[in-house]
Motif scaffolding. Structure first.
Motif, PDB file in Angstrom:
ATOM      1  N   ARG A  79      40.875  30.278  26.750  1.00 45.68           N
ATOM      2  CA  ARG A  79      41.866  30.073  27.808  1.00 45.68           C
ATOM      3  C   ARG A  79      41.833  31.247  28.800  1.00 45.68           C
ATOM      4  N   PHE A  80      41.735  32.454  28.246  1.00 43.10           N
ATOM      5  CA  PHE A  80      41.702  33.619  29.136  1.00 43.10           C
ATOM      6  C   PHE A  80      40.462  33.595  30.016  1.00 43.10           C
ATOM      7  N   PHE A  81      39.308  33.340  29.441  1.00 43.27           N
ATOM      8  CA  PHE A  81      38.081  33.378  30.231  1.00 43.27           C
ATOM      9  C   PHE A  81      38.157  32.371  31.374  1.00 43.27           C
ATOM     10  N   ALA A  82      38.621  31.167  31.095  1.00 42.41           N
ATOM     11  CA  ALA A  82      38.697  30.141  32.139  1.00 42.41           C
ATOM     12  C   ALA A  82      39.672  30.544  33.240  1.00 42.41           C
ATOM     13  N   ALA A  83      40.859  31.008  32.847  1.00 41.63           N
ATOM     14  CA  ALA A  83      41.877  31.368  33.841  1.00 41.63           C
ATOM     15  C   ALA A  83      41.467  32.604  34.634  1.00 41.63           C
ATOM     16  N   ALA A  84      40.934  33.630  33.956  1.00 42.68           N
ATOM     17  CA  ALA A  84      40.568  34.866  34.646  1.00 42.68           C
ATOM     18  C   ALA A  84      39.396  34.647  35.593  1.00 42.68           C
ATOM     19  N   TRP A  85      38.427  33.837  35.185  1.00 36.16           N
ATOM     20  CA  TRP A  85      37.280  33.576  36.059  1.00 36.16           C
ATOM     21  C   TRP A  85      37.711  32.817  37.309  1.00 36.16           C
ATOM     22  N   PHE A  86      38.542  31.805  37.132  1.00 35.57           N
ATOM     23  CA  PHE A  86      39.001  30.996  38.268  1.00 35.57           C
ATOM     24  C   PHE A  86      39.853  31.836  39.224  1.00 35.57           C
ATOM     25  N   LEU A  87      40.848  32.531  38.693  1.00 38.55           N
ATOM     26  CA  LEU A  87      41.726  33.328  39.555  1.00 38.55           C
ATOM     27  C   LEU A  87      40.994  34.523  40.160  1.00 38.55           C
TER      28      LEU A  87
END
Length: 558
Positions: A79-87
């Motif tokens: 979840r962190f990787f997806a959110a941090a990469w997108f933002l």
């Protein structure tokens, strides 16, 4: 009948997401007024189109993240990787150019290291300054008003791309290659570089090197360097979240703060420091609570040595964190002798790398002053303090440190979250209410919120709480990092006329934030009534709001 039930269930699920999506849509409509006002003032329609694209991406991205998070319930590190990469990519777009704190110096250091990687000259022959491609020089001097070869140049200060971020920055980024289409011949750059370990600059330099090898333009150069930095940051923090058996949400929350994402989506080495310290702390917690579970007993000790050797010389103030290895029990190390060897190996790695890279800095700090007396210098009221002078005046040193932290506490707390992003830009950052919400969320995560939505292996168990002596040791190490930061700023930035220590910023304390919040945990969990998953989803949504706000306010700047 079954089809109708499925349709009704999907409708109910989407209705659950509507309040969250409205948290993005309503601020988007509000800040659209600022974008419209900018359009009416200067007639430039490009920001309007870009704002519409930004709103669409945020609605799709946050909606997709919430649906994915609620449906499959993936592990927290994914979840962190997806959110941090997108933002992070959106922070990169909303704040283009060299807009991060001290990014001019980071850019210069990355450029020099990339020249070393591809075998190009690092310095120009005529001036001995850092060599950059002619097409890239306008990034630091858009109007060409400076002459780097002439130190006595007294012309106007150069216009730097993205520093500050204004309305014209977005048009300049899109049309950069049309306006600046110079050759690849080396020219002199007047920017200073950072003299520290090159480890934290390797990802950015690799991105620069690839673009330069294939003849890419300046905007592609910056994008590649920042993307590689963001990728390594996401990998390190996700790895830390996966490794640690306790406080997973604390690492997620600290890594999802606006300041953390802003640094990660820039050329700053702070992203690498945050990631390596997070991973080092997570490995210590894993060995402390779960023991060495790897097939090779030297795998985790070796990784700890590498991480300690990476972050210790980059910023000397984080060196005390290497002493976290004293938390490890003998059972995790395989006996008393192996524990002693383990401790010596990690500490030696940190000390040895620090002495190799920073011997000159340490000597400058420790060198005795050459004046006749400290009192004479103080009475003169000129220059900066020396280490010998401060050590000879302990009460003055205590007063300066105490007054600085007490008087600047609000600024430091806001700086941790991202009250002023960019190069301490007072306009582009999180407003006061958003800073308060972030700290409320961090406090809830620190106490331990109800965790029923997490998998069993992601929950904090009573056995995963630090004991009293361990908490005291961790608190002492964190306090030493804060005091060393204050001391470094007192020696290097503070003038004698100042009543407080100058140069301290909240972002310096981001690497130690998860450990500080972990000290709040107790054997009996404090239930706040809101699940950690909802708190962390709120962090993602607040970042989405902040991106809209930054873009809209930047559009008002002409």
């Amino acid at each position: 009948m079954m089809q109708e039930l499925r349709k009704n269930r999907k409708k109910r699920e989407w209705m659950q997401y509507m309040p969250s999506l409205l948290m993005v849509l309503l601020p988007a409509l509000y800040h659209a007024c600022n974008v419209r006002a900018a359009f009416l003032a200067n007639g430039d329609g490009l920001p309007v189109k870009l704002y519409g694209l930004l709103v669409t991406l945020l609605l799709l991205g946050t909606g997709g993240f919430l649906a994915w998070d609620h449906g499959r319930k993936p592990p927290l590190h994914r979840r962190f990787f997806a959110a941090a990469w997108f933002l992070g990519l959106l922070y990169m777009a909303v704040m283009p150019g060299l807009s991060a704190p001290d990014e001019l110096s980071h850019y210069s250091t990355v450029y020099r290291l990339s020249s070393r990687l591809i075998g190009a000259p690092e310095l120009t022959e005529n001036a001995g300054l850092i060599a950059v491609r002619e097409r890239d020089y306008p990034l630091e001097d858009m109007e060409g008003v400076k002459t780097p070869e002439c130190p006595e140049d007294v012309e106007a200060e150069p216009s730097v791309m993205g520093n500050p971020v204004i309305n014209q920055s977005y048009r300049s980024a899109i049309r950069w290659e049309r306006r600046y289409h110079g050759s690849d011949r080396p020219v002199s750059s007047a920017l200073p570089d950072v003299r520290t370990t090159p480890v934290m600059y390797l990802p950015q330099a690799l991105g620069f090197a690839l673009v330069r090898l294939f003849g890419g333009g300046s905007m592609l150069l910056l994008f590649a360097g920042k993307c590689f930095n963001l990728l390594v940051y996401c990998i390190l923090v996700s790895w830390a979240i996966r490794v640690t058996p306790v406080g997973k949400a604390l690492f997620f929350g600290a890594g999802m703060l606006p300041m953390s994402l802003h640094l990660a989506s820039s050329l700053s080495y702070d992203a690498g420091i945050i990631g390596t310290v997070f991973l080092f702390s997570a490995l210590i917690l894993s060995l402390r609570f779960c023991g060495n579970r790897t097939k090779n007993p030297w795998e985790q000790p070796l990784l700890l040595c590498v991480l300690a050797a990476a972050f210790s010389p980059c910023k000397l103030v984080y060196f005390p964190l290497a002493a976290l290895v004293f938390l490890l029990p003998e059972t995790s190390c395989g006996g008393r002798r192996k524990k002693l060897l383990f401790l010596l190996s990690v500490l030696f790695s940190a000390v040895f790398s620090m002495l190799i890279v920073n011997s000159g800095v340490l000597f400058a700090y420790a060198a005795p002053q050459h004046s006749s007396s400290a009192a004479a210098i103080v009475e003169a009221g000129r220059g900066q303090y020396t280490a010998g002078e401060l050590l000879s005046r302990p009460f003055f040193l205590f007063r300066m440190v105490f007054d600085s932290f007490s008087l600047q506490s609000g600024t430091l707390l806001g700086g941790v979250v991202g009250e002023r992003l960019g190069n301490l830009d007072p306009l582009l950052g999180a407003p006061a209410f958003l800073v308060g919400l972030y700290w409320l969320g961090l406090w809830m995560l620190g106490l331990g919120t109800e965790d029923s939505d997490f998998d069993a292996h992601e929950r904090l168990t009573p056995s995963g709480v630090l004991r009293g002596r361990e908490k005291l040791w961790v608190a002492m190490l964190l306090l030493s990092v804060m005091l060393l930061t204050a001391g470094a700023m007192l020696l290097t930035w503070t003038t004698r006329e100042s009543a407080v220590i100058e140069g301290m910023q909240g972002r310096y304390f981001l690497p130690i934030l998860p450990l500080g919040l972990l000290l709040l945990r107790k054997e009996k969990r404090n239930i706040c009534g809101i699940s950690e998953r909802r708190v962390l989803s709120g962090f993602v949504l607040m970042n989405a709001y902040l991106l809209l706000r930054i873009f809209a306010l930047a559009c008002l700047r002409v």
